[in-house]
Design an enzyme around this catalytic site. Structure first.
Site, PDB file in Angstrom:
ATOM      1  N   HIS A  57       0.840  -1.199   0.000  1.00  0.00           N
ATOM      2  CA  HIS A  57       0.000   0.000   0.000  1.00  0.00           C
ATOM      3  C   HIS A  57       0.877   1.251   0.000  1.00  0.00           C
ATOM      4  O   HIS A  57       2.038   1.213   0.413  1.00  0.00           O
ATOM      5  CB  HIS A  57      -0.878   0.050   1.252  1.00  0.00           C
ATOM      6  CG  HIS A  57      -1.952  -0.991   1.287  1.00  0.00           C
ATOM      7  ND1 HIS A  57      -3.065  -0.882   2.092  1.00  0.00           N
ATOM      8  CD2 HIS A  57      -2.098  -2.162   0.637  1.00  0.00           C
ATOM      9  CE1 HIS A  57      -3.846  -1.937   1.936  1.00  0.00           C
ATOM     10  NE2 HIS A  57      -3.276  -2.735   1.064  1.00  0.00           N
ATOM     11  N   GLU A 138       3.807  -0.674   3.829  1.00  0.00           N
ATOM     12  CA  GLU A 138       3.399   0.683   3.477  1.00  0.00           C
ATOM     13  C   GLU A 138       4.606   1.473   2.967  1.00  0.00           C
ATOM     14  O   GLU A 138       5.660   1.481   3.605  1.00  0.00           O
ATOM     15  CB  GLU A 138       2.817   1.397   4.706  1.00  0.00           C
ATOM     16  CG  GLU A 138       1.583   0.745   5.293  1.00  0.00           C
ATOM     17  CD  GLU A 138       0.301   1.157   4.599  1.00  0.00           C
ATOM     18  OE1 GLU A 138       0.384   1.985   3.661  1.00  0.00           O
ATOM     19  OE2 GLU A 138      -0.766   0.657   4.993  1.00  0.00           O
TER      20      GLU A 138
END
Length: 214
Positions: A57, A138
């Protein structure tokens, strides 16, 4: 076997696809439905669940590259907290990334399992399929605030290097000679602290944060 899965926030139905992993619809969420089905087949029929699950992400607020993972001891669910917890299972890969990758920020990692994130890929794969090393990686939209890249935005080369570092860290999971000597303690706030042979003051693994967008 390792399952990577790239994900963005919404699909064509204007739903957050990372909130549909508990009960994906084969028509509305086909990519999730079939990916999860394949993993369930491996885990329940072949009895060979994935060794690692990781989806990727972008993060809109926190900086650097880091993991969200799952720790039973840090779960909202009372039953999870009562079950035996094996921190070395889910902390070794972040520790290896900390040692290998200059873009990775161990201190930004969080292993808290929150009730409102039960339907995310990370928590669903951990809870329903029993994959202890289930993560979201992330990569910040906001650049770096530490290490050799401090003050810079992430570019394509950074991301490619992180991918290469991740593969090297995965290889280290199966290589006893490449392991990290994990010494787990808790700081005064009750947060897990990992003191490895290469750890620094950036080694506090956060179990709480102001927000988590996985």
């Amino acid at each position: 076997m390792v399952f990577p899965c790239c994900s963005h926030r919404c699909g064509l139905t204007n739903e957050d696809l990372n909130r549909r992993w508990c009960k994906p619809n084969p028509i509305l969420h086909p990519s999730i439905y079939h990916t999860k089905g394949l993993m369930e087949y491996l885990a329940r029929v072949w009895k060979r669940p994935p060794a690692v699950y990781c989806d990727y992400h972008g993060h809109s607020r926190k900086k650097n590259v880091f993991f969200y993972g799952c720790a039973g001891a840090e779960s909202w669910c009372h039953g999870d907290r009562l079950a035996p917890d094996e921190p070395a299972q889910y902390l070794l890969l972040p520790a290896l990334m900390h040692r290998i990758s200059p873009a990775f920020a161990l201190g930004s990692c969080s292993f808290k399992v929150e009730r409102e994130r039960e339907s995310t890929a990370r928590v669903t794969v951990w809870r329903q399929l029993g994959v202890q090393r289930s993560y979201t990686m992330e990569a910040s939209y906001c650049g770096f605030d530490r290490g050799p890249f401090k003050g810079f935005h992430l570019n394509t080369q950074h991301l490619q290097n992180v991918g290469s570092d991740f593969c090297e860290a995965l290889n280290g999971l199966g290589d006893p000679g490449a392991g990290v000597d994990l010494q787990l303690t808790r700081d005064l706030n009750g947060e897990l602290v990992l003191d490895s042979d290469s750890a620094s003051t950036d080694s506090a693994l956060k179990t709480d944060s102001d927000e988590e967008f996985d």
